[in-house]
Structures are given as C-alpha cells and as structure tokens.
Design an enzyme around this catalytic site. Sequence first.
Site, mmCIF file in Angstrom:
data_model
loop_
_atom_site.group_PDB
_atom_site.id
_atom_site.type_symbol
_atom_site.label_atom_id
_atom_site.label_comp_id
_atom_site.label_asym_id
_atom_site.label_seq_id
_atom_site.Cartn_x
_atom_site.Cartn_y
_atom_site.Cartn_z
ATOM 1 N N ASP A 1 12.656 1.843 -31.728
ATOM 2 C CA ASP A 1 13.670 0.813 -31.971
ATOM 3 C C ASP A 1 14.974 1.128 -31.247
ATOM 4 O O ASP A 1 15.561 0.271 -30.585
ATOM 5 C CB ASP A 1 13.935 0.669 -33.470
ATOM 6 C CG ASP A 1 12.716 0.181 -34.228
ATOM 7 O OD1 ASP A 1 11.743 -0.242 -33.586
ATOM 8 O OD2 ASP A 1 12.739 0.241 -35.468
ATOM 9 N N THR B 1 2.862 3.709 -33.759
ATOM 10 C CA THR B 1 2.404 4.740 -32.825
ATOM 11 C C THR B 1 3.539 5.636 -32.362
ATOM 12 O O THR B 1 3.298 6.730 -31.866
ATOM 13 C CB THR B 1 1.758 4.101 -31.581
ATOM 14 O OG1 THR B 1 2.687 3.163 -31.013
ATOM 15 C CG2 THR B 1 0.463 3.390 -31.923
ATOM 16 N N ASP B 2 4.788 5.187 -32.516
ATOM 17 C CA ASP B 2 5.900 5.964 -31.949
ATOM 18 C C ASP B 2 6.034 7.326 -32.610
ATOM 19 O O ASP B 2 6.190 8.345 -31.946
ATOM 20 C CB ASP B 2 7.215 5.180 -31.970
ATOM 21 C CG ASP B 2 7.631 4.686 -33.333
ATOM 22 O OD1 ASP B 2 6.827 4.776 -34.283
ATOM 23 O OD2 ASP B 2 8.774 4.197 -33.459
#
Length: 387
Positions: A172, A36-37
Amino acid sequence: MVTIEHVRSRFIKHFDGQTGNIYFAPGRINLIGEHTDYNGGFVFPGAVDCGIMAEVRPNGLNTVICYAIDMKDKVEFKIDDPEGPRTSWARYIYGIVQEMRKRGVDVKGFNTAFSGDVPLGAGMSSSAALESCFAFALNDLFGENKVEKWDMALAGQATEHNYCGVNCGIMDQFASIFGEAGKLMRLDCRSREFEYFPFKPENYRLVLVNSCVKHELKGSPYNDRRNSCEHVVKVIAEKHPEGKFETLRDCTWEQLEEVRKDVGEEDYTRAHFVLGEKDRVLTVCDALEKDDYETVGKMMYQTHDGLSKEYEVSCEEIDFLVDVARRCNVTGSRIMGGGFGGCTINLVENDKYDNFVATAVAEYKAKFNIEPKIIDVVIGDGAHKVC
C-alpha cells in the site's frame, strides 16, 4: 473530490490566516496479488486519482497541531512524546513523525489540516495515503539530507506496525509513493524490485463497486492469517534445515503438501491460496505483455474464489457482486483489499459497462437494501507537492 481551495480555506480558518505547502498522496488499487506482500510474493498495484491532501506549515514549536477536516477534529501532540495521542487517525501522523525522525529527518513542530476522498472501508488504503502524504511533506520540509522514496514507504509500513497495530506488508505504501499516471507496477515484495507496466487498455476499463459494508470482526483477522502463513513456513523450515525459508515465497507446492497434517487444515488452506496467488500474478504479467485481457480476467476470478473459499476474507455482499459480474459477462472480478467488505475490482469491456453497472446497482440494492457506489478507476501519480 478533495480540492486545494477546500483544504486551504480550512487551514487558514484554524491556523490564524497563514498558509503553508500543500501535499497529496493517493490511495491505490491492486489488479491482482492479494495477501502476498507480507508473504514475500508479487503484487500488481497502481496509484489512483483520489487520496489525502494536506496543508503543512512549520510552527516553530515542539508541537504538532493537526486538524482533520472531514471529521472536524483537532489533536495536538509533542514531537518527543513517548506515548503519542490516543485518537486513532492522529496516531498515523504521530507514527510518521517518529519513523521519519528515526530515518534522519529532523522533524520540528508543524500545523496541518488535511482532507481525503478515498472511500473509507473500500480497500483502497486511505491509511497508506495519509502516511505517504505526511512522509513526503516532512521529508520536503525538514529533510536537509532528503531520504529516498523507499525510506518514506517503509516509514509508512513501520507506522502501521508500531503505532496502529496492523502487521501489514509494503504494497500500500509502495503504491502511494511510487505510483505514476497510466501505469501499474509489479512489485517483488521480497527484493523490492519493481517494474512499471503501461495500463491503457483500449477496449476495457477498470471499475470498482463499493459494497458500502465493512464487517467488524472480533480479534485480528488480518494478523491471524499472517500468523497462519508464518506457522507454515516455520514447520517447513524445521523439516528442511538445509534450506532458507523466510516467507511462503520460499516454499514449494511439494513442501506445503508435505506438512499438511502437521500444520492443520486451516493453515494449510491459507498457505495454499498464497502459493496460487504468487503464480497468478506472474501469469497476469505475461498476459498483459500480450494484451491478453481474457487471461487477466480469468486470473481475477480465480483469485476471488481463493480469497472467498480458502483465505476466507470475503463476505456475502462481495460474493454477490462477483456473481453479478459473472452473469453480466464481465471479463474479471474479485474482492480487493484486506477483505470482509469493501470493493470489488472489475475488468469490464466498454460495451458491457453500462449493463453491468445498472445490473449491479439494481440487484445489490434489491438484495441488501444498500446502494453500492461505482468508482471508475483513473491511474494517477504518487505522493507529491501540489503547491
């Protein structure tokens, strides 16, 4: 476990007995919110207590000399080399050097030795830990006008894009830089607004089961899925020129259904997963505020089913481990990370933990002749100077 003593001993051996500063940046877990990022949605990561540790010392040259302790490999490159090294691990350090320079950090030559204890191929972002460790170190050593944490995270993401061929989102690097012990973070990947959520459930624990497989696939499956999502957004935008559509975050269920025939079933199905995942992250946030871990677990299982059947980034070994979790009445389980192997993340009640771990290890070994690794999750701090 990576230790100061181990890193320092190797640094002293390879760099004439001198010492420098030691820095650490963690890998991460993500409770929910996968793929989703880069679609402008929400993610729910936390930093962990394993990561990359590096000793760094300016050398007065225009050259970076790197020693990868775990691989017993040394690479050097010029700060202003337009091409950079070919060795894959060294390109992450080269990329960070270039991206931090772009952000105003006057990086000079340095010596470094580094080691890590993030399980490779487990979906815990060892690459982001490496980027974040060196971004923090270079900012500390060479940044007369220090850049902000977001600049360091964005430098890591740009390294992946520009030097390593992975068109990743920001999750991340964000988790590796911003993490705090005992807290998960809900990040809005579009606005970059985030909120810390204390995560210390009394009757549950998080445990990863590392399948110890990572399937090497032809082509670029990660980038292919991102391209699918971007294609859907483009078609929706063409049908609705009055709107502003940058990512799937801006699209509704009704608009997705409207373009189903135009985009094709594969792209539609992938976008369908992303819209569902956006909703699931918000459901988990509400559930955590009520200590409703049953709902959290239900959403985790739904996420795995979507990743396996719609986004098609699971594999036989991971699906097997999630099925074991279901049979052991584990509260929630799903694949974690980009996919095609790696770990499952499991939300397990304390009184079910021993049976689940024993069953998962025994049945997985019997099925695949591989012994999975059990990783108990400890939520730790983000990138920092150790000494």
